[in-house]
Design an enzyme around this catalytic site. Structure first.
Site, PDB file in Angstrom:
ATOM      1  N   SER A 205      -7.751  -4.187  -5.207  1.00  0.00           N
ATOM      2  CA  SER A 205      -6.188  -4.848  -5.390  1.00  0.00           C
ATOM      3  C   SER A 205      -5.898  -5.822  -4.308  1.00  0.00           C
ATOM      4  CB  SER A 205      -5.334  -3.791  -5.281  1.00  0.00           C
ATOM      5  OG  SER A 205      -4.991  -3.354  -4.058  1.00  0.00           O
ATOM      6  N   CYS A 206      -4.667  -6.604  -4.580  1.00  0.00           N
ATOM      7  CA  CYS A 206      -4.380  -7.514  -3.721  1.00  0.00           C
ATOM      8  C   CYS A 206      -3.405  -7.141  -2.458  1.00  0.00           C
ATOM      9  CB  CYS A 206      -3.476  -8.580  -4.337  1.00  0.00           C
ATOM     10  SG  CYS A 206      -1.677  -7.731  -4.896  1.00  0.00           S
ATOM     11  N   ASP A 207      -3.349  -5.714  -2.520  1.00  0.00           N
ATOM     12  CA  ASP A 207      -2.618  -5.151  -1.463  1.00  0.00           C
ATOM     13  C   ASP A 207      -3.354  -4.918  -0.142  1.00  0.00           C
ATOM     14  OD1 ASP A 207      -0.623  -3.842   0.152  1.00  0.00           O
ATOM     15  OD2 ASP A 207      -0.229  -2.467  -1.615  1.00  0.00           O
TER      16      ASP A 207
END
Length: 281
Positions: A205-207
């Site tokens: 994910s982008c997190d």
């Protein structure tokens, strides 16, 4: 106390249990920080529930996740026995005791003697709660070692002189148990090699939070390598999400089938066994 009024309004003849707080600092996950009535408030709450017209039936507790000794259970049972007696003296006959869960997953790194734990708990139940209906919730013990995840390395880079491996599963997916249950998942590589390097494993994910392991020793990996992650049967898919547009991991159910064949003829048994073997294969 506010729960009593809510239950009375929605289900005035409900059967209820009092959740008792049991402090256990040795539990892997302490489930009593948020829930449970204090010992000194328990009897008053039970009497209040009875006065409200509810069927005040008993006591529930949970000693915390991955409890490897009977001692917290025995401590909780001591308190429960006192409350059963105090309730009866006050005109309230309790009949149910829910001892919750907390039994440890049988993992090699977790040291415990489950038969001895259960022997001690059962002996105390027989001695002090022979007339009570006993409930238990050993969910994680039953399913914790079930389910194996196969995840793929989809990215490789180096940051701070350490290799980083990005997987197609992360904290928002099957590895959610790292956050929600502080579980240290094993990573088993199919690549052979004696060389071990300390690496960081992150999700897709982008997190920036989506990092599962730092400094985890592994053989050097490449994009496309597969990793086996055993014991994903609790607090993984249950708390997984589709954050960032990633689908949850697909389940593939593998079932071993053993044929039960009437002993008619040897040839028939051999043919049946071969066909079953082929089907399983």
């Amino acid at each position: 106390a506010s729960e009593i009024d809510k239950i009375k309004k929605q289900c005035p003849d409900a059967t209820v249990l009092l959740r008792l707080r049991i402090d256990n600092s040795l539990a892997h996950v302490d489930l009593n920080k948020k829930f449970g009535a204090a010992r000194e408030n328990a009897l008053a709450l039970m009497l209040q529930a009875k006065e409200a017209g509810l069927d005040m039936a008993g006591i529930a507790f949970h000693v915390g996740s991955q409890t490897v000794s009977a001692d917290p259970y025995l401590h909780a049972l001591d308190i429960a026995r006192e409350l059963f007696e105090e309730a009866e003296a006050a005109g309230l006959k309790l009949r149910i005791l829910d001892i919750g869960g907390g039994f440890p997953i049988p993992e090699p790194k977790v040291k415990f003697n489950l038969p001895e734990m259960l022997r001690q708990i059962n002996a105390r139940l027989d001695e002090d709660f022979a007339d009570a209906e006993i409930w238990a919730e050993p969910g994680r013990y039953i399913c914790g070692t079930a389910v194996n995840l196969i995840t793929s390395v989809i990215g490789v880079t180096e940051r701070g002189s350490q290799p980083w491996y990005f997987l197609d599963e992360g904290l928002y997916g099957t590895f959610s148990g790292v956050l929600f249950d502080q579980w240290d998942f094993k990573l088993i590589s199919f690549r052979e090699g004696d060389e071990k390097v300390a690496a960081t494993f992150a999700g897709p994910s982008c997190d920036s939070l989506d990092i599962m392991f730092r400094g985890r020793l592994t053989v050097p990996l490449q994009v496309g390598d597969l990793l086996l992650v055993p014991s994903c049967g609790a607090y993984t898919s249950a708390s997984a999400t589709t954050f960032n547009g990633f689908s949850k991991a697909k389940f593939v159910i593998w079932e071993r089938v053993k044929a039960e064949v009437e002993p008619v003829a040897a040839v028939g048994r051999v043919e049946m066994n071969q066909s079953v073997a082929q089907a399983v294969k």
